[in-house]
Motif scaffolding. Structure first.
Motif, PDB file in Angstrom:
ATOM      1  N   PRO A 181      41.207  44.373  37.456  1.00 50.77           N
ATOM      2  CA  PRO A 181      40.444  44.222  38.704  1.00 50.77           C
ATOM      3  C   PRO A 181      41.313  43.756  39.879  1.00 50.77           C
ATOM      4  CG  PRO A 181      39.191  43.307  36.883  1.00 50.77           C
ATOM      5  CD  PRO A 181      40.572  43.622  36.349  1.00 50.77           C
ATOM      6  N   GLU A 182      42.272  42.873  39.646  1.00 50.50           N
ATOM      7  CA  GLU A 182      43.157  42.444  40.723  1.00 50.50           C
ATOM      8  C   GLU A 182      44.001  43.612  41.236  1.00 50.50           C
ATOM      9  OE1 GLU A 182      44.032  37.754  39.814  1.00 50.50           O
ATOM     10  OE2 GLU A 182      44.897  39.244  38.439  1.00 50.50           O
ATOM     11  N   VAL A 205      41.782  45.778  43.420  1.00 50.08           N
ATOM     12  CA  VAL A 205      41.581  45.183  44.736  1.00 50.08           C
ATOM     13  C   VAL A 205      42.823  45.371  45.603  1.00 50.08           C
ATOM     14  CG1 VAL A 205      41.269  42.997  45.975  1.00 50.08           C
ATOM     15  CG2 VAL A 205      39.787  43.553  44.039  1.00 50.08           C
ATOM     16  N   THR A 235      42.614  48.927  46.862  1.00 46.51           N
ATOM     17  CA  THR A 235      41.603  49.144  47.901  1.00 46.51           C
ATOM     18  C   THR A 235      41.981  48.452  49.204  1.00 46.51           C
ATOM     19  OG1 THR A 235      40.214  47.306  47.109  1.00 46.51           O
ATOM     20  CG2 THR A 235      39.730  49.509  46.240  1.00 46.51           C
ATOM     21  N   ASN A 236      42.654  47.326  49.119  1.00 45.31           N
ATOM     22  CA  ASN A 236      43.117  46.643  50.330  1.00 45.31           C
ATOM     23  C   ASN A 236      44.115  47.519  51.089  1.00 45.31           C
ATOM     24  OD1 ASN A 236      43.328  44.240  52.051  1.00 45.31           O
ATOM     25  ND2 ASN A 236      45.415  44.171  51.258  1.00 45.31           N
TER      26      ASN A 236
END
Length: 125
Positions: free
Chosen positions: A42-43, A46, A49-50
């Motif tokens: 998940p990190e 993210v 997506t960032n």
């Protein structure tokens, strides 16, 4: 904007994937030292997506509707490359052969679009 490439620059997706995973391994060593662990899936998602969202801002900056500090073209090249890197990293973590998936997906889309265009134009091309 066609630039000549050094001979050692990867030209294929398989080579690019290998390079991406080598870079990821370096990040994992750094994360282990600093965090005592590596980033979770998940990190990683993210992080992707960032960077992908920032590409949107850079496109706006390239169109002169969003102001950023620095060289927009250089930042755009950098972030697009990072997004490609993230895709290879995520694919590896998820067990996806991205070069194969890309080729199969593009072939399927190309075939579908050609079929649609033949039907739209009715001229067999």
């Amino acid at each position: 904007m066609n630039e000549t490439r050094p001979h050692d620059t990867p030209t294929g997706l398989a080579e690019a994937a290998e390079m991406a995973l080598r870079v990821r391994a370096h990040y994992e060593q750094l994360e282990q030292r600093l965090l005592g662990r590596t980033w979770t899936l998940p990190e990683l998602a993210v992080g992707f997506t960032n960077d992908a969202a920032y590409v949107g801002r850079l496109v706006l900056a390239a169109e002169r509707t969003w102001d950023i500090d620095g060289d927009v073209d250089a930042e755009l090249r950098h972030k697009l490359a990072e997004c490609l890197w993230w895709a290879f990293v995520l694919a590896d973590k998820l067990g996806v052969d991205l070069p194969e998936a890309y080729e199969a997906t593009m072939d399927r889309i190309d075939t579908g679009l050609r079929k649609t265009l033949r039907g739209t134009h009715g001229d067999g091309q």
